[in-house]
Structures are given as C-alpha cells and as structure tokens.
Scaffold this motif. Sequence first.
Motif, PDB file in Angstrom:
ATOM      1  N   PHE A 265      64.373   1.858  -0.638  1.00 41.94           N
ATOM      2  CA  PHE A 265      63.462   1.813  -1.782  1.00 41.94           C
ATOM      3  C   PHE A 265      62.112   2.409  -1.418  1.00 41.94           C
ATOM      4  N   HIS A 266      61.599   3.227  -2.324  1.00 41.58           N
ATOM      5  CA  HIS A 266      60.276   3.842  -2.170  1.00 41.58           C
ATOM      6  C   HIS A 266      59.450   3.429  -3.383  1.00 41.58           C
ATOM      7  N   LEU A 267      58.449   2.609  -3.165  1.00 43.10           N
ATOM      8  CA  LEU A 267      57.675   2.019  -4.254  1.00 43.10           C
ATOM      9  C   LEU A 267      56.466   2.880  -4.572  1.00 43.10           C
ATOM     10  N   ILE A 268      56.233   3.088  -5.855  1.00 43.19           N
ATOM     11  CA  ILE A 268      55.113   3.883  -6.341  1.00 43.19           C
ATOM     12  C   ILE A 268      54.436   3.076  -7.443  1.00 43.19           C
ATOM     13  N   GLY A 269      53.124   2.984  -7.411  1.00 47.35           N
ATOM     14  CA  GLY A 269      52.424   2.256  -8.461  1.00 47.35           C
ATOM     15  C   GLY A 269      51.151   2.963  -8.848  1.00 47.35           C
ATOM     16  N   HIS A 270      50.880   2.996 -10.147  1.00 44.30           N
ATOM     17  CA  HIS A 270      49.637   3.566 -10.656  1.00 44.30           C
ATOM     18  C   HIS A 270      48.756   2.457 -11.212  1.00 44.30           C
ATOM     19  N   SER A 271      47.463   2.449 -10.847  1.00 40.18           N
ATOM     20  CA  SER A 271      46.504   1.513 -11.412  1.00 40.18           C
ATOM     21  C   SER A 271      46.931   0.076 -11.130  1.00 40.18           C
ATOM     22  N   PHE A 272      47.081  -0.763 -12.159  1.00 40.00           N
ATOM     23  CA  PHE A 272      47.587  -2.118 -11.925  1.00 40.00           C
ATOM     24  C   PHE A 272      49.058  -2.114 -11.515  1.00 40.00           C
ATOM     25  N   GLY A 273      49.771  -1.027 -11.784  1.00 36.56           N
ATOM     26  CA  GLY A 273      51.126  -0.898 -11.267  1.00 36.56           C
ATOM     27  C   GLY A 273      51.140  -0.841  -9.752  1.00 36.56           C
ATOM     28  N   VAL A 284      59.400  -9.761   0.399  1.00 37.44           N
ATOM     29  CA  VAL A 284      60.257  -9.097   1.392  1.00 37.44           C
ATOM     30  C   VAL A 284      60.485 -10.054   2.562  1.00 37.44           C
ATOM     31  N   PRO A 285      61.752 -10.380   2.886  1.00 35.19           N
ATOM     32  CA  PRO A 285      62.011 -11.295   4.003  1.00 35.19           C
ATOM     33  C   PRO A 285      61.547 -10.699   5.331  1.00 35.19           C
ATOM     34  N   ASP A 286      61.153 -11.557   6.256  1.00 41.23           N
ATOM     35  CA  ASP A 286      60.763 -11.092   7.580  1.00 41.23           C
ATOM     36  C   ASP A 286      61.917 -10.325   8.215  1.00 41.23           C
ATOM     37  N   GLY A 287      61.595  -9.179   8.761  1.00 45.67           N
ATOM     38  CA  GLY A 287      62.602  -8.374   9.438  1.00 45.67           C
ATOM     39  C   GLY A 287      63.370  -7.433   8.537  1.00 45.67           C
ATOM     40  N   ALA A 288      63.232  -7.560   7.213  1.00 50.19           N
ATOM     41  CA  ALA A 288      63.945  -6.661   6.291  1.00 50.19           C
ATOM     42  C   ALA A 288      63.321  -5.271   6.353  1.00 50.19           C
ATOM     43  N   ARG A 289      64.146  -4.249   6.179  1.00 47.14           N
ATOM     44  CA  ARG A 289      63.651  -2.876   6.306  1.00 47.14           C
ATOM     45  C   ARG A 289      63.996  -2.030   5.083  1.00 47.14           C
ATOM     46  N   TYR A 290      64.247  -2.646   3.949  1.00 48.00           N
ATOM     47  CA  TYR A 290      64.703  -1.868   2.800  1.00 48.00           C
ATOM     48  C   TYR A 290      63.579  -1.167   2.050  1.00 48.00           C
ATOM     49  N   VAL A 291      62.341  -1.632   2.171  1.00 46.50           N
ATOM     50  CA  VAL A 291      61.218  -0.906   1.570  1.00 46.50           C
ATOM     51  C   VAL A 291      60.754   0.130   2.583  1.00 46.50           C
ATOM     52  N   ARG A 292      61.026   1.400   2.282  1.00 45.36           N
ATOM     53  CA  ARG A 292      60.779   2.468   3.252  1.00 45.36           C
ATOM     54  C   ARG A 292      59.431   3.149   3.084  1.00 45.36           C
ATOM     55  N   SER A 293      58.803   3.000   1.934  1.00 43.98           N
ATOM     56  CA  SER A 293      57.457   3.557   1.752  1.00 43.98           C
ATOM     57  C   SER A 293      56.835   2.955   0.510  1.00 43.98           C
ATOM     58  N   VAL A 294      55.513   2.943   0.477  1.00 42.98           N
ATOM     59  CA  VAL A 294      54.745   2.516  -0.691  1.00 42.98           C
ATOM     60  C   VAL A 294      53.657   3.555  -0.918  1.00 42.98           C
ATOM     61  N   THR A 295      53.570   4.084  -2.130  1.00 45.42           N
ATOM     62  CA  THR A 295      52.519   5.037  -2.476  1.00 45.42           C
ATOM     63  C   THR A 295      51.736   4.480  -3.653  1.00 45.42           C
ATOM     64  N   LEU A 296      50.446   4.303  -3.456  1.00 46.66           N
ATOM     65  CA  LEU A 296      49.554   3.717  -4.456  1.00 46.66           C
ATOM     66  C   LEU A 296      48.709   4.832  -5.056  1.00 46.66           C
ATOM     67  N   LEU A 297      48.824   5.040  -6.359  1.00 49.49           N
ATOM     68  CA  LEU A 297      48.096   6.087  -7.057  1.00 49.49           C
ATOM     69  C   LEU A 297      46.977   5.463  -7.869  1.00 49.49           C
ATOM     70  N   GLN A 298      45.740   5.693  -7.437  1.00 45.36           N
ATOM     71  CA  GLN A 298      44.563   5.140  -8.115  1.00 45.36           C
ATOM     72  C   GLN A 298      44.716   3.632  -8.307  1.00 45.36           C
ATOM     73  N   VAL A 429      54.669  11.391  -1.780  1.00 46.58           N
ATOM     74  CA  VAL A 429      55.717  10.363  -1.808  1.00 46.58           C
ATOM     75  C   VAL A 429      56.892  10.776  -0.930  1.00 46.58           C
ATOM     76  N   VAL A 430      57.297  12.021  -1.016  1.00 52.87           N
ATOM     77  CA  VAL A 430      58.413  12.526  -0.208  1.00 52.87           C
ATOM     78  C   VAL A 430      58.088  12.456   1.265  1.00 52.87           C
ATOM     79  N   SER A 431      56.851  12.815   1.618  1.00 57.76           N
ATOM     80  CA  SER A 431      56.442  12.742   3.013  1.00 57.76           C
ATOM     81  C   SER A 431      56.424  11.299   3.508  1.00 57.76           C
ATOM     82  N   ALA A 432      55.871  10.390   2.695  1.00 55.24           N
ATOM     83  CA  ALA A 432      55.812   8.980   3.088  1.00 55.24           C
ATOM     84  C   ALA A 432      57.203   8.403   3.293  1.00 55.24           C
ATOM     85  N   GLY A 433      58.159   8.835   2.464  1.00 56.83           N
ATOM     86  CA  GLY A 433      59.515   8.305   2.544  1.00 56.83           C
ATOM     87  C   GLY A 433      60.421   9.051   3.502  1.00 56.83           C
TER      88      GLY A 433
END
Length: 437
Positions: A265-273, A284-298, A429-433
């Motif tokens: 999963f690659h999470l992207i959020g804009h503003s309050f998103g 996210v449980p400790d040790g879980a690795r399913y979130v591979r990147s987060v990109t926050l836009l503004q 986003v592609v680079s982060a992921g």
Amino acid sequence: MADVGGGFGFATGSGIGVGPYAELTFDSEGDVDRASQGAVSRMEATDVLVFAHGWNSDRSTANRLYDRFFAPFPALVGSGVRLGYVGVVWPSMRFSDEPIPDFEAPGALAEPGRGCTLDPLTRQALGEFWPGRRAELDRLAELLAEQPESAAAFIEFGALVRELAGLDAVHAVAAPAVPAIFAEDVLEVCRALSLALARAGAAAAGTEGPGLTVGGGLRGLWGGAKELLRQATYYKMKKRAGVVGERGLGPVLAELAAGRPALRFHLIGHSFGARVVSFSLRAVPDGARYVRSVTLLQGAFSHYAFADRLPHDRGRGGALRGLHRKVDGPVVACHSPHDSALKVFYPLASRMAGDSAGLLGFDERWGAIGHDGVRAVPGAPRLSLDTALREGVPTAGCVSVDAGSVVRRGGAPSGAHSDICHEELARVVVSAGRMGR
C-alpha cells in the motif's frame, strides 16, 4: 456533507480513467462501507495507491481529483508493478466559491460585492454538514447578505458559529485545545481574519507587502465573519479526519493486508486527507510492513506531528510521534510557500486560546507540514523537487520536498493549496514507493 454515499466502482463507469479502481467510503465516525472494502480486496494488483482527498471536496470534486492525479501513473511504473487505485471518500465540506485550479473558474469570492455572501451550493453543503441547523444557518446567511454595521450583529454571528462548532465561550476559554478564534472577542477575530484574507489575496496577485489594512468600518469585517464560519467547518473536519484515519482507514488496511499479505500500500493524502492517511498509521501493527510509502500533499496538520519532542515543550511529542517508523519506506511531505490556506489561515486557526502572541500572522509553533515540511525530526532531509526527481527520495524516514516550483497556482483565499495535479508529484509517489522503471 452528511452522506457521501456507499457506491464504488472500477474504472468502467466510475469516471476514473485508470483501473482497477475502487472507492473506499467512510462515514464521519470512520465506519467503512463494506462493499467498497470488498472491491479493494479483490483487486488484481501488486501495489495499491490509496488517495484521501482534503477539506474542500465533495464526491464529484474528489472523483475529478483522483482521475487527474492518477492519470500519469501507468506510464511511470516498472513492468513488474501492477497498480490498483483507491479513492478514499469521507464526509468533508465543499465551499463552492473556492476555486480549484483547472477544475472551475473562480466563484463568488472573485466577484466584487459578493465575497461575503453564501452562494446556494455552499449554503446547501452547510445544511448537509450541520443537519438540523437550518434556522441558525439561515440567520448566518442573512447576516452575511445584509452586512450590518453593528457590533451586536457580529456578536450574534460569533455566538451562532460557536454553537455550530459545538463550543461556547466559557468552554473555549477553559480548553487549551480549542483555537483562539472561537474564544477571542469576535470583532477582533473578524478583523484579523479580514486582514488575513487581504494578505492571501495580495499574495495570490503577487502584490503582497507591508501595510495591508481593512477599510469600510465594521462593514469591512464581514469577509472575516464568513471566514470564521469557514474555519468552524475546518475545525470540525480536522477532528473528523483524524477519526476517519485512526478508526476507519487504518483498521481497514490492516484487514486487507491480513487477507492479502503480498499487497503493498502506498498512501497519498491532500490537505486534511494527509491527516487521514497519517493517522491511519496508528492502526499499523508493530512489525507490519504493508505500508510501503506515504506521500503528503499540502498536509493540513502540524509540522511537528512526527517529532519525538516538541521544541516548545520538550516533555511532549507530536500527535504522530514515531509513526513514520511504521512505514516500510519514506514519509514524504510535499510543501509549497504559495499555499495561502496553510501559510496564513492554518496557523491562525490552530493557535490556542490565551496565546499572547495575538491572532494575525504565521507562527512557527503552529505551522503546517504542507507549508514548510517536517520539523523537529533529526536527520530528516529537505529536498527541492528537482533534486527529488533527479536523485530520488530516501528509502526511509521523514523527507520534506519543496514542491513550490509546480504547486503555485490558485486564487484567494487558499492560494495554491489545491494545485496538486502534476506529473512531477506523481513521480515523487513512484520514487517513494520504489515503483519506477
């Protein structure tokens, strides 16, 4: 709006030009539409982009945002990556007089003499946002239309707004977590907000400078009164975004990952998103690795959110302290100096009651992550957009990327806050992921 609906769809018939696509729909308490969750669970994908819209959205504008933002991705990712696309839909509030670059022409705020009124679409959206409060909203709309030059009218307006926000003057003064704009003298607040609007307008026009004033006596403060109403919706949505992220999106992603362990999963959020996706990391449980990147836009939350220790209070950390370590990759905060919503209004609305610094102006303590990036996280690099695109972003930790070279268009009052549909940001986003060719 009170009801965002429960439908979902793949690319066919959804208005989204990429696929497979599904909406993931939440109500204001974070409860998910289970059918939409099922659509995501059935996706044939290796990597899923999960995008949460911001405050100035309804379902229609969210869909247009997702269609525009997702469009470049098929041409950017490597041959071994099969993308799935998810648009998070949560109950936000659309002020239809705020122009979104490339979506529509400027609305009532740009028309002389109409900037203080509530246009019909915004009035309807407010009724859905605060159901059962028609009388209060009708009176607010009447005051904004008449603009009486009366201190008593402003006092009435402020009391109605506080009531809609679920506050009263006594509670607001006593509770340090309530923004000062709901506790201070309403005339002083409206004067500060009117000056902030003037500042935002000057910045959007490229004429920002010292000596901004608001004329017209008390009548000249009704633009600030309308902004106070807008801030009341932001105050409610700020809390709602955290709830949707922590109680809704986070547990849903954990369930999806348990059923499909290979999904990334690659999470992207804009503003309050951005707040929605960031608060989802709490689940996210400790040790879980399913979130591979987060990109926050503004991102419309504190630039100290990920800090282990706050600079102004060394005994406390940020609301999301350490949660970047739950991401198997980087948390990238894209920010822009051209974002008036975050440069001017976010810190103003976030100051606490009793703050002796006053209301107007940017305050380092209350700054937004989408204005100047991640703060107080040791070792977090700060990159220009050109550098991030040329060299890539680090593979872990918090990263700030100055996206002002592309996130720069938009009128008052929000400036470039919604100017995010750029291929350059998709490439971030592609680079982060680590999904590139």
